[in-house]
Structures are given as C-alpha cells and as structure tokens.
Scaffold this active site. Structure first.
Site, PDB file in Angstrom:
ATOM      1  N   GLY A 286     -19.717 -57.734 -40.818  1.00 16.48           N
ATOM      2  CA  GLY A 286     -20.601 -56.835 -40.098  1.00 16.48           C
ATOM      3  C   GLY A 286     -20.933 -57.281 -38.814  1.00 16.48           C
ATOM      4  O   GLY A 286     -20.898 -56.174 -37.864  1.00 16.48           O
ATOM      5  N   VAL A 287     -20.866 -58.297 -38.361  1.00 18.86           N
ATOM      6  CA  VAL A 287     -21.006 -58.852 -36.834  1.00 18.86           C
ATOM      7  C   VAL A 287     -19.719 -58.027 -36.102  1.00 18.86           C
ATOM      8  O   VAL A 287     -20.241 -58.010 -34.664  1.00 18.86           O
ATOM      9  CB  VAL A 287     -21.119 -60.272 -36.619  1.00 18.86           C
TER      10      VAL A 287
ATOM     11  N   HIS B  94     -12.209 -64.152 -44.906  1.00 30.71           N
ATOM     12  CA  HIS B  94     -13.546 -63.203 -45.133  1.00 30.71           C
ATOM     13  C   HIS B  94     -13.227 -62.157 -46.062  1.00 30.71           C
ATOM     14  O   HIS B  94     -13.041 -60.853 -45.552  1.00 30.71           O
ATOM     15  CB  HIS B  94     -14.275 -62.711 -43.626  1.00 30.71           C
TER      16      HIS B  94
ATOM     17  N   ILE C  99     -12.878 -58.215 -46.409  1.00 27.89           N
ATOM     18  CA  ILE C  99     -14.247 -57.144 -45.740  1.00 27.89           C
ATOM     19  C   ILE C  99     -14.409 -57.537 -44.302  1.00 27.89           C
ATOM     20  O   ILE C  99     -14.487 -58.698 -44.114  1.00 27.89           O
ATOM     21  CB  ILE C  99     -15.341 -57.311 -46.551  1.00 27.89           C
TER      22      ILE C  99
ATOM     23  N   GLU D 278     -19.846 -55.564 -32.893  1.00 29.69           N
ATOM     24  CA  GLU D 278     -19.216 -55.890 -31.630  1.00 29.69           C
ATOM     25  C   GLU D 278     -18.263 -54.446 -31.272  1.00 29.69           C
ATOM     26  O   GLU D 278     -18.246 -54.337 -30.133  1.00 29.69           O
ATOM     27  CB  GLU D 278     -17.969 -56.984 -31.688  1.00 29.69           C
TER      28      GLU D 278
END
Length: 162
Positions: free
Chosen positions: A58-59, A49, A55, A63
């Site tokens: 976002g998840v 990623h 990067i 979290e």
C-alpha cells in the site's frame, strides 16, 4: 498518451526501481492528472510481499499517487531540477482491494489547494474501474540541496580553518 517513461524522467527525479509511474494519459494544468502504472511480477518488492501471494504494498501505491501529483506540480515549476516536492502528510488513506501482478493501476490526482510552497491533493487509484486506494496528500516544495560534487573545487565542506 501525453508522456512516456522518458518524458516522465525529464520531470521527476525518481528512477528505477522507485519510479512508480509509467505513462501520463491526461493532464489539465494546475488541476488534474491521470497516470498509469503497469504492475509486473518482476517488481523487486514482490519477492517478499508476499511469497506465494504477491500484493503491491500500500505504501508504494501511495508513492505512485505522490509521484503522479509531483508530475503535475513539477511541470509548472521553473528550474524544477533545483526543487523537490516532499510528501508531508497522508490523510484519509483507504485501501479497497489488493493490487497484484498483471494489474494496470490508473492513478488520478486532483488539486484541492495549491499555494507557492504547499499543496493538497486528492488521489484515487483504480484497477479496471474498481477503487484500489484513495488518499488526501499534502506536499511541500523544497530546494534540492547541492550534491557534494556540485561544490566548487578547492572548497572543503564542513571544515573550518583555525
């Protein structure tokens, strides 16, 4: 620093590689908490990623926000080793800037509502004072189910005598 990684692991059930909080900087009981996540190129998710342009997903920022809130809330729960906070909803999530290796993510969570089993939290993650992500999180307190090894010896779980 109020809590280091060892102190955090006494409260949260998460462990490497899924522990998304490194340090607790500030805590105001039942109101707010500030934590840090040091984002390292050694994080496993950076392998895919994205190759050549790492990067933080976002998840995983969300979290980290949820774990930060969990630190604040679970520290108030008696027998927290028998409870878990589940993330029930994420509202108004916005991602403002990418989080990359070398960044230090500062996560601040404020309690908007807290009832016995439900809570609503406002979370903001920043890097060098710039907002990276923000969201409203809703969590619920649940009983942690006993592990199979916790069953009394001699019992057969899920088997009936006929």
């Amino acid at each position: 620093m109020i809590l280091d990684n060892a102190g955090i692991q006494k409260i949260l059930p998460h462990r490497f590689p899924f522990l998304m909080v490194d340090t607790v900087l500030e805590i105001e009981r039942l109101k707010r908490i500030v934590c840090l996540k040091n984002v390292s190129i050694n994080e496993g998710f950076f392998q895919g990623h994205f190759p050549g342009k790492p990067i933080m997903p976002g998840v995983l920022i969300i979290e980290g926000m949820a774990q930060t809130g969990g630190l604040l809330l679970l520290s108030e729960i008696p027998e927290r080793d028998k409870k878990l906070f589940y993330l029930a909803a994420v509202d108004e999530a916005r991602f403002r800037r990418p989080v990359v290796p070398g960044d230090q993510l500062r996560i601040e969570v404020n309690v908007l509502k807290w009832k016995v089993k439900f809570c609503k939290l406002q979370a903001v993650a920043t890097v060098n004072g710039d907002v990276a992500a923000e969201a409203i999180l809703r969590c619920m307190l649940v009983d942690r189910e006993a592990e199979p090894s916790d069953a009394p010896s001699g019992d057969t779980v899920g088997v009936r005598d006929e």
